[in-house]
Design an enzyme around this catalytic site. Structure first.
Site, PDB file in Angstrom:
ATOM      1  NE  ARG A  10      -2.321  -0.980   3.569  1.00 22.60           N
ATOM      2  CZ  ARG A  10      -2.302  -2.010   4.404  1.00 22.60           C
ATOM      3  NH1 ARG A  10      -2.918  -3.120   4.090  1.00 22.60           N
ATOM      4  NH2 ARG A  10      -1.687  -1.922   5.553  1.00 22.60           N
ATOM      5  CB  CYS A  11       4.134   1.969   1.321  1.00 18.66           C
ATOM      6  SG  CYS A  11       5.471   3.171   1.377  1.00 18.66           S
TER       7      CYS A  11
END
Length: 118
Positions: A10-11
């Site tokens: 998600r980063c």
């Protein structure tokens, strides 16, 4: 070359770091550290490879850090590594470890990984 990336998909920085590694022709071992939490011993070993105290691996802006009521002394690497094991969301990401050389980098910015690829 044998790389392991402490990865959070998600980063954006983590995704970009992984992209740079793959563009260099290396397929790293991907450790989804939020799902497969590294042990306190592993966290301390990564800090050692980075040449940093465990406190420097913390994402202090995370609510889990800011709201922690059980946070140990930041100078106590062993206790802090145990705490990070219990709260992996606060671990800086991505971290890339070259298991052959024993070196590691934090992929902030993602281009930091080039130091391991050259």
């Amino acid at each position: 070359m044998s790389l392991t990336i402490y990865h959070n998909p998600r980063c954006s920085k983590s995704r970009k770091t992984l992209e740079i590694i793959r563009e260099a022709g290396v397929e790293p071992t991907i450790l989804l550290y939020l799902d497969d939490t590294p042990s306190a011993k592993d966290i301390a070993a990564v800090a050692d490879k980075l040449g940093l105290p465990v406190a420097d691996l913390l994402r202090t802006g995370e609510s889990a850090f800011k709201e922690a009521t059980d946070l140990p002394d930041l100078a106590d690497d062993a206790a802090l590594a145990e705490w990070v094991n219990a709260h992996p969301i606060v671990l800086e990401r991505p971290i890339v470890v070259d298991t052959e050389s024993g070196k590691a980098v934090i992929g902030r910015p993602p281009e930091n990984v080039n130091a391991l690829l050259s």
